[in-house]
Structures are given as structure tokens and as C-alpha cells.
Design a protein around this motif. Structure first.
Motif, PDB file in Angstrom:
ATOM      1  N   ARG A 530       0.827  -1.212   0.000  1.00 33.97           N
ATOM      2  CA  ARG A 530       0.000   0.000   0.000  1.00 33.97           C
ATOM      3  C   ARG A 530       0.859   1.259   0.000  1.00 33.97           C
ATOM      4  NH1 ARG A 530      -4.691  -1.276   4.545  1.00 33.97           N
ATOM      5  NH2 ARG A 530      -5.357  -3.323   3.727  1.00 33.97           N
ATOM      6  N   VAL A 531       1.894   1.252   0.831  1.00 37.54           N
ATOM      7  CA  VAL A 531       2.767   2.429   0.890  1.00 37.54           C
ATOM      8  C   VAL A 531       3.447   2.644  -0.458  1.00 37.54           C
ATOM      9  CG1 VAL A 531       4.868   3.370   1.931  1.00 37.54           C
ATOM     10  CG2 VAL A 531       3.122   2.293   3.376  1.00 37.54           C
ATOM     11  N   GLY A 532       3.860   1.556  -1.096  1.00 36.82           N
ATOM     12  CA  GLY A 532       4.480   1.670  -2.407  1.00 36.82           C
ATOM     13  C   GLY A 532       3.553   2.292  -3.435  1.00 36.82           C
ATOM     14  N   GLU A 533       2.271   1.882  -3.418  1.00 35.62           N
ATOM     15  CA  GLU A 533       1.308   2.441  -4.360  1.00 35.62           C
ATOM     16  C   GLU A 533       1.089   3.934  -4.100  1.00 35.62           C
ATOM     17  OE1 GLU A 533       0.161   1.133  -6.941  1.00 35.62           O
ATOM     18  OE2 GLU A 533       0.277  -1.049  -6.714  1.00 35.62           O
ATOM     19  N   VAL A 534       1.002   4.318  -2.817  1.00 38.96           N
ATOM     20  CA  VAL A 534       0.830   5.733  -2.481  1.00 38.96           C
ATOM     21  C   VAL A 534       2.060   6.535  -2.909  1.00 38.96           C
ATOM     22  CG1 VAL A 534       0.594   7.379  -0.584  1.00 38.96           C
ATOM     23  CG2 VAL A 534      -0.791   5.308  -0.599  1.00 38.96           C
ATOM     24  N   ALA A 535       3.258   6.000  -2.623  1.00 38.99           N
ATOM     25  CA  ALA A 535       4.493   6.691  -3.006  1.00 38.99           C
ATOM     26  C   ALA A 535       4.568   6.868  -4.518  1.00 38.99           C
ATOM     27  CB  ALA A 535       5.699   5.913  -2.490  1.00 38.99           C
ATOM     28  N   LYS A 536       4.135   5.850  -5.262  1.00 38.95           N
ATOM     29  CA  LYS A 536       4.151   5.951  -6.729  1.00 38.95           C
ATOM     30  C   LYS A 536       3.228   7.079  -7.198  1.00 38.95           C
ATOM     31  CE  LYS A 536       2.973   3.356 -10.925  1.00 38.95           C
ATOM     32  NZ  LYS A 536       2.044   4.406 -11.404  1.00 38.95           N
ATOM     33  N   LEU A 537       2.017   7.158  -6.626  1.00 37.33           N
ATOM     34  CA  LEU A 537       1.094   8.230  -7.017  1.00 37.33           C
ATOM     35  C   LEU A 537       1.692   9.607  -6.720  1.00 37.33           C
ATOM     36  CD1 LEU A 537      -2.303   6.719  -5.794  1.00 37.33           C
ATOM     37  CD2 LEU A 537      -1.507   6.931  -8.149  1.00 37.33           C
ATOM     38  N   MET A 538       2.364   9.719  -5.571  1.00 34.12           N
ATOM     39  CA  MET A 538       2.976  11.004  -5.222  1.00 34.12           C
ATOM     40  C   MET A 538       4.130  11.342  -6.157  1.00 34.12           C
ATOM     41  SD  MET A 538       2.936  11.020  -1.073  1.00 34.12           S
ATOM     42  CE  MET A 538       1.394  11.362  -0.187  1.00 34.12           C
ATOM     43  N   ALA A 539       4.882  10.321  -6.553  1.00 38.00           N
ATOM     44  CA  ALA A 539       5.967  10.562  -7.514  1.00 38.00           C
ATOM     45  C   ALA A 539       5.389  10.959  -8.865  1.00 38.00           C
ATOM     46  CB  ALA A 539       6.840   9.318  -7.651  1.00 38.00           C
TER      47      ALA A 539
END
Length: 640
Positions: A530-539
């Protein structure tokens, strides 16, 4: 002894003719299975003996071994021919799968003797995975047992359609015809329930050889074939494989010299000839077969089961793991599936964990969801389950990190198995141990119905507006290593430089986004996903994202790396010895873990897998937090 030239020619001709006859014979692969001590190994030993596959010195050794292990009277213990392990001979049971070859005048055979113990179910599945027929042994004194039903379901599940119910040890029940009929009726009720319709029952005695190769005078009431007669005449599935559309998984690209480029593999189904149009999957490019090359020369046609090298008319991109298929009847590619999984490892399945999936010559990272249900092989009930443990059979959804070419394991037309493109194994990334075998049912419809929506404002536009290159700074290390402290300092320095940032901290995220997750291995993996998906959206929004998470498993950190474009995932290993991390434990977590109050705590009773090649390695014994933050800033500035 010397031979004249004409005698040598006659002998050579006889040998050549014999070899040609053997080569022309069909090959049938079958397994023997059933409950413990039903006589599977004895039956195979008898088949080898009666088909004259035992040499005189082997026979003498067998007689000696039989006396040594205490076989009654003058009988020979034929099981000793198959049970080759010392542990098997000591216990009188089969532990591992034993393969034996024998031949009759009409056919060649490879038979697998599989274990009867429930704890060796995985071995039985291994033996059944390449078989076309199953011989189910039943002790006439005991009738149909739990393992008889279990092995019937497993054999059917891996694609075996033809069965022989060999009711053994008839000599110990006075060759009773009524008892034989009662056992047959019992099994028929079960077979009808699970859909087995191609089976035959034969009364036998493996010890005495009754109805094995020769008809039994003591059972003159039985008018069906002997076991060998049935094995010699039963249809072979490879014949139906030739009628299916052409499929060949590419095993190797052959480039012996600059003038030749061929694609080597075994034809899984169908037939192919020069001039046929083919499609390369998953790319979808088409071409035409130019040549079919083998060690013996070029072929006019290749059929299922043959290993060949194909050359194509066009220079198309094709490599190991791709599939060459009939252009007009090509299989599909997908990345989400429903599958039956047979768990084969002592450690239970971890939903969400990344495993290597091997399907034919294809490899991908796969994650398995929580099982939809676990199958009770005795009652066929579908039971609720959170995971799968050793020998469990369940149905679950799985996702792979890239589309793979597949076909449903069970053929929609003739019910036979598509083993090359429908059967897979799962491999633990850390130990390289095979942990499961599985059969694909179908691609999930959501995999076909969900598409990326084209957006007018791109991630490049977002980054250009912010005047920076997006990145995800992934701080990993033990609890108490200093990840949050260093990440906080880095963000302050970046903001001072005018950068646009956001910090995702492990503790903070668990108060909201991930408050439903605990600290089991499965929950830790889902936390990172989940954190990876959120970080990707922010990137994607052009931000420099900082994350401070223990993230103990390499596979999950690599999962996040694969979500991002090359160069945007920056792994920062905050390396602190466990003793130092415990010493600066301001939250008192290590003390609670040592006292058993915090299970699954990283570094104590749950492992931490340090990065092997991080972009930045911070040794907190030698560097202060301020120096570490400066090192991260320097790395980011050099990337601009």
C-alpha cells in the motif's frame, strides 16, 4: 567367441530391427497410488518381473534381500525392486517417487510408484503431474479408504482422466467375487460424484501375479482384461495433444553463427510445418515458419512431443519465455488468475508475499491472495481458510508482475490437461525451494475490463512545474536504526532548497491508511504494498517522496522498485547493529519483544533481510544523523 562377417551382419541387422521396433512403440506414463501398504511397490515389481525386465543377477540379489528382510516362505518381496532408499526398506513404506521403465511387445511404459502416506501427498502430486493414467490400489480386506479418495481427486485435478481400480490381495479374501463387486460399487458412487467416468476395476494379487500379466484361474468369474492387457490398449492422451492448436514455449534462442537464428523448444500441442503462419506471444507479432530443424536434419512437419528448432521468415523479437503459437488460434496473456494451489512446503503460504512463478519457460513474480476456500478431500466440502499449509489444496486468486501467456489447465474441449501453459510452480525467492504446484482456471475478468485512463496532464508535466526530478527515497533498517530521524532531516534540507516533498513515516501511516493491518508476515507485506502504491502516485505528481519503514523483506522492496520508472527508486540502508538499535530503544519495543509481548518483531523473532545493493549505505556507527542527511542530499543533487 569370434563371429564370421555374415554372422556379424545378421546380429547387427537383428539389433537394428529390435531398436527400430522399440522406437516405434507408443509410450504410456502411469502412476500407482493408494493407501499405505496396499501393495503398490509389490505390483510394480511384479510388472517388471512378468515383463522379463529383471536380469539374473538382479533376481538373485532380490531373492537374497527378500530372505534378509524376512519375507514369508519362498515368496519374493518384489517391493524391494522399487523401494531403493534405506529408510524405505527399513520402514516398509514408499517415501519418495520411484520411476521405472519396462516394455511389452506392444508398448513402452514409465511407471511412478508414489507414496501412500498423507504427509507425502506432495510427492504423489509430483508423480501424477506427468502421468496419463492412474492405477489406484485397494486392499481387498479394507476396501475404499480415505487415501483412495484423496489420490483420485488429486490425480483428476492434475489432468489424469483414465483410472484402473486394482483391487489387490484377492488371495487373502479367498478370491471372493461378491466382495470385489461391493468394493466396485462403493468406488463407483464416489467416482460418479467427482466426475471420473473412464475407469475399470481389475481383481489382482501382486504377490502371486494373478491378473497382472496372466489370467487367474482362481478368479474364473472375472472376464475382463488383465492389468497388462489394459495398459497395452488404453488410449494415450498424446494422441489428443496433436489435435490441439499449435503451441511451443521457447526454451532457447540458437545462434551458432551470424547466419542462423532459431527458436528451440518442445512442441506442447498441435503440429507445425514450413509455411505455416505463427504468432509470437505476448508481443503479438506474426511471421511464417521457414524451417524445422532437428539433430537429424530438417523436418517436413513436427508434432506434439517433439523437440525442434524453428526458423522464421521475419526478424521478429522472440526470446526464452515467449510462446510461438498458431496465428489463427493463439492463446491469451493476462496478469491475474484464479487457480487451484497444492501447497508443498512445511512453512505455510503467506498471502501477498512475492514468489517466483514458473509456467513452462516463463518466469514472473506472483503474489497469492487469501484463499477463497480450502478443499476437504474426504467430503469435497469447501472450507474457509486464511492460508494454506503442508499438503493443503485450495483455490485462490494470484497476480503476476507482467502478463504471461496461458491456457486453462483443464482443456475446455476434451477435458485433458494443458500442462505446458496451464500448470505452474511457485518458488520461494529466499530459499529457492519449490513451495507449491498449481493449475490455472481462467484469467480474472477484471484483468480484461480495467484499462489505464489516458490523462492530458502527464507526470513529466507535474515534475516540470515543480522544477525537479521525482524520486522515492526508501529508508530501510531495523527498528531504532534512525530511519525517521534521518528522513526528517533530509526533508527539512530539501524544503530549504525549494524542493517539493512528502514524508511517509511507518508509525504515522499505521494510524490511518494501514490501521487495519497487524505485524504478521502477510500484514507487513500488504503494509509495504500500500505504501508503495501511495508513493508511486505522489511521484507521479512530481514530488520527492521520503518513506521510513523497516520493510524487512527484499522481495517487497523490489516490488516497490518495479512500480517506478528506472532510477526513481532510491534505497537508503540505515545500517545499525542490533545491539545499538536496542540500546537507543526509546519506545521500549525490544524489551517487550524479548519478553514475548510483541510477536513477529523484526530482529528478534522475525527476520530482516538487508539490501544487497542499495543506492546509499549509511553506517550509523560511523556517521551522525546530520552527516547521513547530507549524504542523502548530495546523492539527490547529483541526480538532477
Amino acid at each position: 567367441m569370434a563371429f564370421r562377417a555374415d554372422e556379424r551382419d545378421l546380429i547387427a541387422a537383428d539389433i537394428g530391427a529390435y531398436l527400430e521396433r522399440q522406437k516405434a512403440k507408443e509410450l504410456l506414463r502411469f502412476i500407482t497410488c493408494g493407501s499405505v501398504d496396499d501393495g503398490k511397490s509389490t505390483l510394480i515389481g511384479r510388472l517388471l518381473h512378468d515383463s522379463k525386465q529383471i536380469f539374473e543377477d538382479q533376481m538373485a540379489a532380490l531373492e537374497s534381500d527378500s530372505r534378509r528382510v524376512g519375507t514369508q516362505g519362498s515368496n519374493i518381496d518384489f517391493a524391494l525392486l522399487v523401494d531403493g532408499l534405506t529408510a524405505e526398506r527399513e520402514q516398509g513404506i514408499t517415501i519418495d517417487v520411484a520411476y521405472r521403465f519396462f516394455a511389452t511387445d506392444k508398448r513402452k511404459f514409465i511407471v511412478a510408484d508414489t507414496p501412500g502416506h498423507e504427509q507425502y501427498t506432495r510427492n504423489m502430486v509430483t508423480g501424477a503431474s506427468t502421468a496419463e493414467l492412474a492405477v489406484l490400489l485397494v486392499d481387498a480386506r479394507k476396501g475404499v479408504l480415505e487415501q483412495t479418495r484423496r489420490h483420485s481427486i488429486l490425480a483428476q485435478m492434475v489432468g489424469i482422466r483414465r483410472f484402473v481400480l486394482a483391487i489387490n490381495k484377492m488371495d487373502l479374501v479367498d478370491h471372493d467375487a461378491d466382495l470385489f463387486a461391493a468394493i466396485v460399487a462403493d468406488y463407483r458412487a464416489f467416482a460418479d460424484r467427482i466426475g471420473i467416468d473412464q475407469w475399470i476395476a481389475i481383481p489382482v494379487s501382486g504377490l502371486n501375479g494373478d491378473n497382472i500379466a496372466a489370467r487367474s484361474e482362481a478368479m474364473d468369474w472375472y472376464d475382463g482384461p488383465t492389468l497388462v492387457e489394459h495398459l497395452e490398449t488404453v488410449p494415450i492422451d498424446s494422441e489428443s495433444d496433436e489435435a490441439k492448436p499449435f503451441r511451443m514455449p521457447v526454451q532457447w534462442v540458437s545462434r551458432p553463427d551470424p547466419s542462423f537464428r532459431g527458436f528451440a523448444g518442445q512442441v506442447a500441442s498441435g503440429r507445425i510445418a514450413p509455411g505455416d503462419e505463427v504468432r509470437i506471444l505476448p508481443s503479438g507479432r506474426t511471421s511464417t515458419v521457414a524451417r524445422i530443424v532437428t539433430m537429424g536434419g530438417d523436418l517436413d512437419e513436427a508434432v506434439a512431443g517433439q523437440s525442434v528448432t524453428l526458423t522464421l521468415e521475419d526478424e521478429v523479437d522472440c526470446s526464452r519465455g515467449d510462446v510461438i503459437a498458431a496465428a489463427s488460434q493463439a492463446p491469451h496473456a493476462a496478469d491475474q488468475f484464479e487457480a487451484t494451489i497444492v501447497w508443498m512446503a512445511d512453512e505455510e503460504m503467506v498471502p501477498g508475499k512475492g514468489y517466483w512463478l514458473k509456467l513452462g519457460t516463463q518466469s514472473a513474480t506472483a503474489t497469492v491472495a487469501h484463499p477463497k476456500y480450502q478443499l476437504n478431500v474426504n467430503t469435497l466440502d469447501e472450507l474457509a481458510a486464511k492460508t494454506l499449509d503442508l499438503n493443503a489444496i485450495g483455490v485462490a486468486d494470484l497476480t503476476v508482475d507482467r502478463p504471461i501467456v496461458f491456457e486453462p489447465y483443464r482443456d475446455q474441449h476434451d477435458g485433458g490437461p494443458n500442462r505446458a501453459l496451464g500448470g505452474f510452480i511457485l518458488i520461494d525467492k529466499l530459499t529457492n525451494a519449490t513451495v507449491a504446484a498449481g493449475m490455472l482456471h481462467f484469467a480474472l475478468r477484471r484483468a480484461e475490463n480495467i484499462h489505464w485512463q489516458a490523462l492530458d496532464v502527464s507526470r513529466e508535466t507535474h515534475a516540470r512545474l515543480k522544477g525537479q526530478k521525482p524520486a522515492v527515497l526508501w529508508f530501510t533498517g531495523l527498528s531504532g536504526a534512525g530511519k525517521s530521524t534521518i528522513a526528517n532531516l533530509v526533508e527539512k534540507k530539501l524544503v530549504a532548497l525549494g524542493r517539493h516533498t512528502f514524508l511517509l513515516d511507518g508509525d504515522n501511516v499505521r494510524h490511518g491508511l494501514n490501521k487495519d493491518l497487524g505485524f504478521t508476515e502477510a500484514d507487513r507485506i500488504e503494509n509495504i504494498r500500500r505504501v508503495g502504491e501511495v508513493a508511486k502516485l505522489m511521484a507521479d505528481a512530481g514530488l520527492i517522496v521520503l518513506t521510513a519503514f523497516i520493510s524487512p523483506f527484499r522481495a517487497e522492496r523490489e516490488m516497490v522498485r518495479r512500480m517506478l520508472p528506472d532510477g526513481e527508486f532510491i534505497e537508503v540502508f540505515v545500517d545499525t547493529p542490533l545491539a545499538d538499535a536496542e540500546a537507543r530503544d526509546v519506545k521500549g519495543l525490544y524489551a517487550k519483544a524479548r519478553a514475548g509481548e510483541l510477536p513477529n518483531f523484526t530482529g528478534i523473532d522475525s527476520p530482516y533481510e538487508p539490501p544487497e545493493q542499495p543506492e546509499l549505505w549509511i553506517d550509523t556507527v560511523k556517521m551522525t544523523a546530520e552527516q547521513a542527511a547530507d549524504a542523502v542530499i548530495d546523492l539527490i543533487e547529483r541526480r538532477r
